[in-house]
Design an enzyme around this catalytic site. Sequence first.
Site, PDB file in Angstrom:
ATOM      1  N   GLY A 256      96.319  66.069  10.830  1.00 29.70           N
ATOM      2  CA  GLY A 256      95.923  65.756   9.127  1.00 29.70           C
ATOM      3  C   GLY A 256      96.675  65.142   8.449  1.00 29.70           C
ATOM      4  N   HIS A 257      96.608  65.276   7.324  1.00 31.72           N
ATOM      5  CA  HIS A 257      96.659  64.458   6.087  1.00 31.72           C
ATOM      6  C   HIS A 257      98.215  64.511   6.125  1.00 31.72           C
ATOM      7  CE1 HIS A 257      95.544  66.848   3.000  1.00 31.72           C
ATOM      8  NE2 HIS A 257      96.576  67.311   2.884  1.00 31.72           N
ATOM      9  N   ASN A 258      98.627  63.358   5.552  1.00 36.19           N
ATOM     10  CA  ASN A 258     100.413  63.000   5.327  1.00 36.19           C
ATOM     11  C   ASN A 258     101.749  63.571   6.152  1.00 36.19           C
ATOM     12  OD1 ASN A 258      99.412  62.876   3.048  1.00 36.19           O
ATOM     13  ND2 ASN A 258      99.972  64.494   1.790  1.00 36.19           N
TER      14      ASN A 258
END
Length: 353
Positions: A256-258
């Site tokens: 996922g993001h980050n």
Amino acid sequence: MPDTSFFSRGAGLTVGEIAALTGVELGARTDPGIRLTGIGALDRAGRDDLSFFDNPRYATQLAETRAGCVIVGSKHLALVPEGLPHLVAANVSVAFAAVGRELYPAARAPAAVLPSVGISPRAEVDPTAEIEEGVTIEAFAVVGPGVRIGRGTIVSPGAVVASGCAIGRDCRIGAQVVLSNALLGNRVILHPGVKIGQDGFGYVPGRTGLDKVVQIGRVIIQDDVEVGANATIDRGAIRDTAIGEGTKIDNQAQIGHNVAVGRHSVIVAQVGISGSTSVGDGVMIGGQVGVTGHVSIGDGAQIAALSGVATDVPKGARWGGIPARPVREWLREVRFLTELAKKGRSPRNERDD
């Protein structure tokens, strides 16, 4: 004998050369001049093949193998049949893998579909892209404006490299890979179907439904990372998603993001890691593990397959279960519940089932 029609055999190596290459020891009465040209499983290997033995479950296959030589650990020497040429290794898997790489260099990384170097006339490459000498871009690949690609890299058919992406040297971009908002180091391998740099999953409840949260970060992938087929790595929301040097990600994983993944970690098939999670160096995450967002997994931690991680995992810990907790605690609970269930059985309960 294993069918190696897709990876041809060469001149091979002698047993003595294998010992020098890997640092293993010649077994008793093993001729160092035996020449081997391939590798194979104990039950399929022929006299020209090297095999390995590191699990007593396969003792019967070891007794019956027709392999030309077998790598074994010292703890299993008593199981080696009389007269079977063998090598003794401190780490059987590492030694066998080293020989495989030497015997089959073409299997180390994906090759171009067609045996040619350069840009196919059927590829679409923006004139502002910076392509070093020795790059192969195959038919129907699309390379956008401002892209930079280092020498020795192969971009396979149907791949898309979107505007501004940078790809280092000696990388392999597989068929149907889509790469956007991403910077790749050297010797990165992306197997077919990988998607990198698309939107992360970000929404907030609004007056009329779900409002989109823009994702303006990048994906940074360091040297020697390998990503399996159909895996996805989202770009960051307000900071970058990062994958550290030497990390290996299996097929169909979702990052996922980050998310920040450290160096030399292993993420096995169908793992899902939610946004803003931190994964340390040398971490091993088993198949189908789910990791919730905003947690930290410490350096060297190991997570058992099918686990659900909902809290921070300490450095060097071994966790498993749903929710994941220390392995000893998890196994103790499983044993207790199993015994309790057995005690609770009665003829009446069995009839009610």
